[in-house]
Structure formats: C-alpha cells, structure tokens
Write an enzyme that holds these catalytic residues in place. Structure first.
Site, PDB file in Angstrom:
ATOM      1  N   HIS A 104     -36.609 -67.273 -75.519  1.00  0.00           N
ATOM      2  CA  HIS A 104     -36.187 -65.936 -75.076  1.00  0.00           C
ATOM      3  C   HIS A 104     -37.148 -64.837 -75.544  1.00  0.00           C
ATOM      4  CE1 HIS A 104     -31.693 -67.300 -74.456  1.00  0.00           C
ATOM      5  NE2 HIS A 104     -32.502 -67.746 -73.525  1.00  0.00           N
ATOM      6  N   THR A 171     -25.160 -71.550 -81.945  1.00  0.00           N
ATOM      7  CA  THR A 171     -25.254 -70.975 -80.604  1.00  0.00           C
ATOM      8  C   THR A 171     -23.944 -71.197 -79.866  1.00  0.00           C
ATOM      9  OG1 THR A 171     -26.471 -70.960 -78.509  1.00  0.00           O
ATOM     10  CG2 THR A 171     -26.513 -73.034 -79.747  1.00  0.00           C
TER      11      THR A 171
HETATM   12  P1  OAD Z   1     -23.929 -65.838 -79.698  1.00  0.00           P
HETATM   13  O1  OAD Z   1     -23.634 -64.542 -80.375  1.00  0.00           O
HETATM   14  O2  OAD Z   1     -23.459 -66.007 -78.315  1.00  0.00           O
HETATM   15  O3  OAD Z   1     -23.303 -67.032 -80.560  1.00  0.00           O
HETATM   16  C1  OAD Z   1     -23.514 -67.111 -81.943  1.00  0.00           C
HETATM   17  C2  OAD Z   1     -22.914 -68.416 -82.423  1.00  0.00           C
HETATM   18  O4  OAD Z   1     -23.222 -68.541 -83.802  1.00  0.00           O
HETATM   19  C3  OAD Z   1     -21.391 -68.514 -82.294  1.00  0.00           C
HETATM   20  O5  OAD Z   1     -21.069 -69.762 -81.704  1.00  0.00           O
HETATM   21  C4  OAD Z   1     -20.896 -68.432 -83.737  1.00  0.00           C
HETATM   22  O6  OAD Z   1     -19.742 -69.230 -83.966  1.00  0.00           O
HETATM   23  C5  OAD Z   1     -22.076 -68.994 -84.496  1.00  0.00           C
HETATM   24  N1  OAD Z   1     -22.208 -68.481 -85.879  1.00  0.00           N
HETATM   25  C6  OAD Z   1     -21.983 -67.229 -86.349  1.00  0.00           C
HETATM   26  N2  OAD Z   1     -22.254 -67.147 -87.652  1.00  0.00           N
HETATM   27  C7  OAD Z   1     -22.654 -68.379 -88.050  1.00  0.00           C
HETATM   28  C8  OAD Z   1     -23.073 -68.944 -89.288  1.00  0.00           C
HETATM   29  N3  OAD Z   1     -23.138 -68.214 -90.419  1.00  0.00           N
HETATM   30  N4  OAD Z   1     -23.417 -70.258 -89.305  1.00  0.00           N
HETATM   31  C9  OAD Z   1     -23.353 -71.013 -88.181  1.00  0.00           C
HETATM   32  N5  OAD Z   1     -22.970 -70.548 -86.985  1.00  0.00           N
HETATM   33  C10 OAD Z   1     -22.629 -69.239 -86.909  1.00  0.00           C
HETATM   34  O7  OAD Z   1     -25.506 -66.096 -79.844  1.00  0.00           O
HETATM   35  P2  OAD Z   1     -26.459 -67.116 -79.036  1.00  0.00           P
HETATM   36  O8  OAD Z   1     -25.706 -68.346 -78.672  1.00  0.00           O
HETATM   37  O9  OAD Z   1     -27.693 -67.241 -79.813  1.00  0.00           O
HETATM   38  O10 OAD Z   1     -30.258 -63.770 -75.157  1.00  0.00           O
HETATM   39  O11 OAD Z   1     -26.737 -66.277 -77.737  1.00  0.00           O
HETATM   40  C11 OAD Z   1     -27.607 -66.782 -76.756  1.00  0.00           C
HETATM   41  C12 OAD Z   1     -28.364 -65.669 -76.088  1.00  0.00           C
HETATM   42  O12 OAD Z   1     -27.468 -64.661 -75.617  1.00  0.00           O
HETATM   43  C13 OAD Z   1     -29.300 -64.901 -76.997  1.00  0.00           C
HETATM   44  O13 OAD Z   1     -30.551 -65.532 -77.140  1.00  0.00           O
HETATM   45  C14 OAD Z   1     -29.453 -63.587 -76.322  1.00  0.00           C
HETATM   46  C15 OAD Z   1     -28.003 -63.360 -75.994  1.00  0.00           C
HETATM   47  O14 OAD Z   1     -27.735 -62.499 -74.972  1.00  0.00           O
HETATM   48  C16 OAD Z   1     -30.907 -62.731 -74.602  1.00  0.00           C
HETATM   49  O15 OAD Z   1     -30.861 -61.608 -75.055  1.00  0.00           O
HETATM   50  C17 OAD Z   1     -31.668 -63.113 -73.377  1.00  0.00           C
END
Ligand code: OAD
Ligand code: ZN
Length: 228
Positions: A104, A171
């Site tokens: 990304h 994620t």
């Molecule tokens: P999300 O905010 O959608 O998800 C974050 C995940 O991390 C969730 O499933 C939480 O349960 C988990 N989480 C939070 N804290 C944690 C911790 N301390 N240890 C382990 N897990 C934890 O973020 P992404 O899945 O990264 O894209 O989002 C994907 C994409 O959506 C990003 O790259 C971004 C966003 O919009 C763009 O901007 C193009």
C-alpha cells in the site's frame, strides 16, 4: 519451509500508531473517501496532504516494537525464505531490520502523477510542490488509495503460490486484495495462521488462530518456529 507473512495496522498499534477500523480507529474519525481516494485528492489536495503530513509525522516519531523485532529475527534466522508483505505505510519493519514489500505504499516517499518519478518525501508536502523530475505540480504521497491497484501484486502472487506457511498478523481482513491472500496461499497448499488481538471477519479461513497483542504473541510464535 517458506514462510509468507502479511502484516496490518495491528502490528504497529503498540508502537502508538492507530489502526483504521478498531474503536477510535482513523476511519471512524476521518472520511476515507475524502483523504484516501484519487477523487478526494483531485477535489482537495491540500486536505489530503495535511492528512498524510500528520500520519508521516506520527510514523517518523514511532519506534518498532517487539513484534517487528521478532519478525526481523525470524527473517534473519529461519532456515528458509521469509517474505514479509505489509499493508502498513510506516517504516517500522525496516527500522527493526527486516525487509518488507509495501503493497500500500510508503509514507516516506513522494511520487509524481505525471511522470511517475519517486523521491524521499519531505516532512510536509503541499499542492504547490514541484516534481524534481518534470517540474509539474502533480506530486502526491506514494500511498495506494482506495480504487488504485496495490504494488508488487505479481511478485506477491508468486510467493503465495510457493508458501508452506502463511501468517496474517494484525489485519482485519476487510480490504482486498490482501484479505484474499489466505485463500490463495491455502489453495496452493500452505498451512495458514491468523495472529490478532481478536477474531477477524475472515478468521474462519485460517487453520490456526493465535489471539493476543502482537508484542506478546508474535515473539512467542517466532521462538516456536525457530526452535522447530
Ligand atoms: P484495520 O484497522 O482494518 O485492522 C487492524 C487489525 O489489527 C484488527 O483486526 C485488530 O483486531 C488488530 N489489532 C489491533 N491491535 C492489535 C494488537 N496490539 N496486536 C494484534 N492485533 C491488533 O487495519 P488493516 O487491516 O491493516 O489501506 O487495514 C488494511 C488497510 O485498510 C490499510 O492498509 C489501509 C486501510 O484503509 C489504505 O489506506 C489503502
Ligand atoms: Zn514528474
């Protein structure tokens, strides 16, 4: 054994960088259509620059945590290839000493919409900035927005096809194509593991689940893999 790892915002959460979709996540406060789409940028580039200037500042101040360091250790010490694919635009995998494919994009690079030049992003970007290569004022952060095609997809597909173990760490499984990597790896015979604070929307697709904060569970998981 070849290991392919996909990381998301959860791996950087304990470094103080917020996630997107959790309670208090970025997308609960900011309209992603305004700040993370090509249409939003065309409408109000300085609003989008201000958003990424803020995220760049936070990312530059953040330090890698125990999960980033454990993954770097796995990459250095595992007896076989370890590929890290990250959806994060921060540079905390690199700061911990590992290489990651930034599907990304990266907050610390800028690029030009006219000539596709790339260069190190200054702390503050604005719509008045000129491209160092062609001089036009169509410069933007090197971030993949919604509606755009992620980077390195061909390379990633090749790695997913030859993975023995696929892990998704921190994620939510809500954004494609990354959310589809688990099925792709599985179709080619990989064992799959989800590592997350909570079950995600796509937890059912994984063979194994490790639940807990990344800084605690990732180092333990890496120890287990390295001890074989
Ligand atoms: P999300 O905010 O959608 O998800 C974050 C995940 O991390 C969730 O499933 C939480 O349960 C988990 N989480 C939070 N804290 C944690 C911790 N301390 N240890 C382990 N897990 C934890 O973020 P992404 O899945 O990264 O894209 O989002 C994907 C994409 O959506 C990003 O790259 C971004 C966003 O919009 C763009 O901007 C193009
Ligand atoms: Zn240019």
């Amino acid at each position: 054994m070849k290991i392919v790892i996909l990381t998301g915002a959860g791996v950087s959460a304990e470094s103080g960088l917020g996630t997107f979709r959790d309670k208090d996540g970025l997308w609960t406060k900011v309209d992603l259509k305004e700040v993370a789409t090509p249409e939003g940028f065309a409408k109000d580039p300085d609003k989008v620059h201000a958003f990424y200037n803020m995220r760049r500042k936070n990312a530059r101040a953040a330090k890698p945590n125990a999960a980033h360091f454990a993954l770097a250790r796995l990459q250095a010490e595992h007896d076989g290839p370890v590929l890290i694919i990250t959806q994060n635009v921060d540079r905390l995998h690199a700061a911990a000493g590992s290489e990651a494919l930034h599907m990304h994009g990266r907050h610390d690079l800028a690029c030009c919409w006219t000539c596709e030049a790339r260069w190190d992003a200054p702390d503050e970007m604005s719509s008045a900035d000129q491209c160092p290569s062609c001089g036009s004022t169509t410069t933007r952060p090197d971030i993949v927005w919604f509606g755009e095609i992620p980077q390195y997809l061909d390379e990633i597909a090749r790695h997913l096809a030859s993975a023995d173990l696929f892990a998704a760490i921190g994620t939510s499984g809500q954004v494609y194509p990354a959310a589809g990597f688990v099925s792709e790896a599985k179709r080619h015979g990989a064992r799959t593991v989800e590592i997350n604070l909570l079950a995600s929307d796509i937890s059912d697709l994984f063979d194994e689940h490790i639940v807990g904060p990344a800084t605690e569970v990732v180092p333990r998981w890496v120890d287990g893999l390295l001890q074989g």
